[in-house]
Design a protein around this motif. Sequence first.
Motif, mmCIF file in Angstrom:
data_model
loop_
_atom_site.group_PDB
_atom_site.id
_atom_site.type_symbol
_atom_site.label_atom_id
_atom_site.label_comp_id
_atom_site.label_asym_id
_atom_site.label_seq_id
_atom_site.Cartn_x
_atom_site.Cartn_y
_atom_site.Cartn_z
ATOM 1 N N ILE A 132 39.475 48.513 44.261
ATOM 2 C CA ILE A 132 40.379 48.215 44.199
ATOM 3 C C ILE A 132 40.284 48.725 42.082
ATOM 4 O O ILE A 132 40.970 48.976 41.685
ATOM 5 N N ALA A 133 39.231 47.504 41.925
ATOM 6 C CA ALA A 133 38.890 47.728 40.921
ATOM 7 C C ALA A 133 36.979 46.803 40.940
ATOM 8 O O ALA A 133 36.622 46.389 41.757
ATOM 9 N N ASN A 134 36.759 47.365 39.839
ATOM 10 C CA ASN A 134 35.456 46.371 39.261
ATOM 11 C C ASN A 134 35.316 45.392 38.238
ATOM 12 O O ASN A 134 36.177 46.646 37.066
ATOM 13 N N ILE A 135 34.960 44.035 37.720
ATOM 14 C CA ILE A 135 34.959 43.141 37.479
ATOM 15 C C ILE A 135 34.170 42.864 37.104
ATOM 16 O O ILE A 135 32.766 41.991 37.624
ATOM 17 N N HIS A 136 33.278 42.541 36.011
ATOM 18 C CA HIS A 136 31.994 41.132 35.786
ATOM 19 C C HIS A 136 32.393 39.880 36.088
ATOM 20 O O HIS A 136 31.569 39.483 35.973
ATOM 21 N N ASP A 137 33.506 39.262 35.018
ATOM 22 C CA ASP A 137 33.561 38.686 36.236
ATOM 23 C C ASP A 137 34.065 37.552 36.997
ATOM 24 O O ASP A 137 35.390 38.321 37.700
ATOM 25 N N TYR A 138 33.797 37.063 37.925
ATOM 26 C CA TYR A 138 33.749 36.284 39.338
ATOM 27 C C TYR A 138 35.168 35.359 39.200
ATOM 28 O O TYR A 138 35.993 36.499 40.315
ATOM 29 N N ASN A 139 35.650 34.873 38.688
ATOM 30 C CA ASN A 139 37.033 34.485 38.816
ATOM 31 C C ASN A 139 38.250 35.063 38.508
ATOM 32 O O ASN A 139 39.019 34.983 38.803
ATOM 33 N N GLU A 140 37.915 36.227 37.512
ATOM 34 C CA GLU A 140 38.432 37.066 36.697
ATOM 35 C C GLU A 140 39.163 38.223 37.885
ATOM 36 O O GLU A 140 40.149 38.505 38.818
ATOM 37 N N ALA A 141 38.091 38.329 38.680
ATOM 38 C CA ALA A 141 38.177 39.183 40.262
ATOM 39 C C ALA A 141 38.958 38.948 41.326
ATOM 40 O O ALA A 141 39.852 38.924 41.719
ATOM 41 N N VAL A 142 38.621 37.331 40.987
ATOM 42 C CA VAL A 142 39.415 36.333 42.449
ATOM 43 C C VAL A 142 41.007 36.516 42.084
ATOM 44 O O VAL A 142 42.122 36.691 42.402
#
Length: 75
Positions: free
Chosen positions: A13-23
């Motif tokens: 659905i999405a790829n994000i470098h920051d874990y907190n942002e992904a959550v």
Amino acid sequence: METRIFFNPGDSIANIHDYNEAVRKGQIFKREREADDLVIAKGPDDEEYAIFYAKDAQVKPKADKAKPYEIKNRL
């Protein structure tokens, strides 16, 4: 305990470098779209976190494109 599972990277659905942002994005996506269970997984390159539908998980790779991901969180 590490949980590695296979996903097709194209199903993310999405790829994000920051874990907190992904959550945060996963929670928003789930709330806004009333989505099924989601997982936050660390990619095979250890650089990105991906959001997947939990139902897309594969115990064994079914396709050549499936790659192992480490499950970090379930939403």
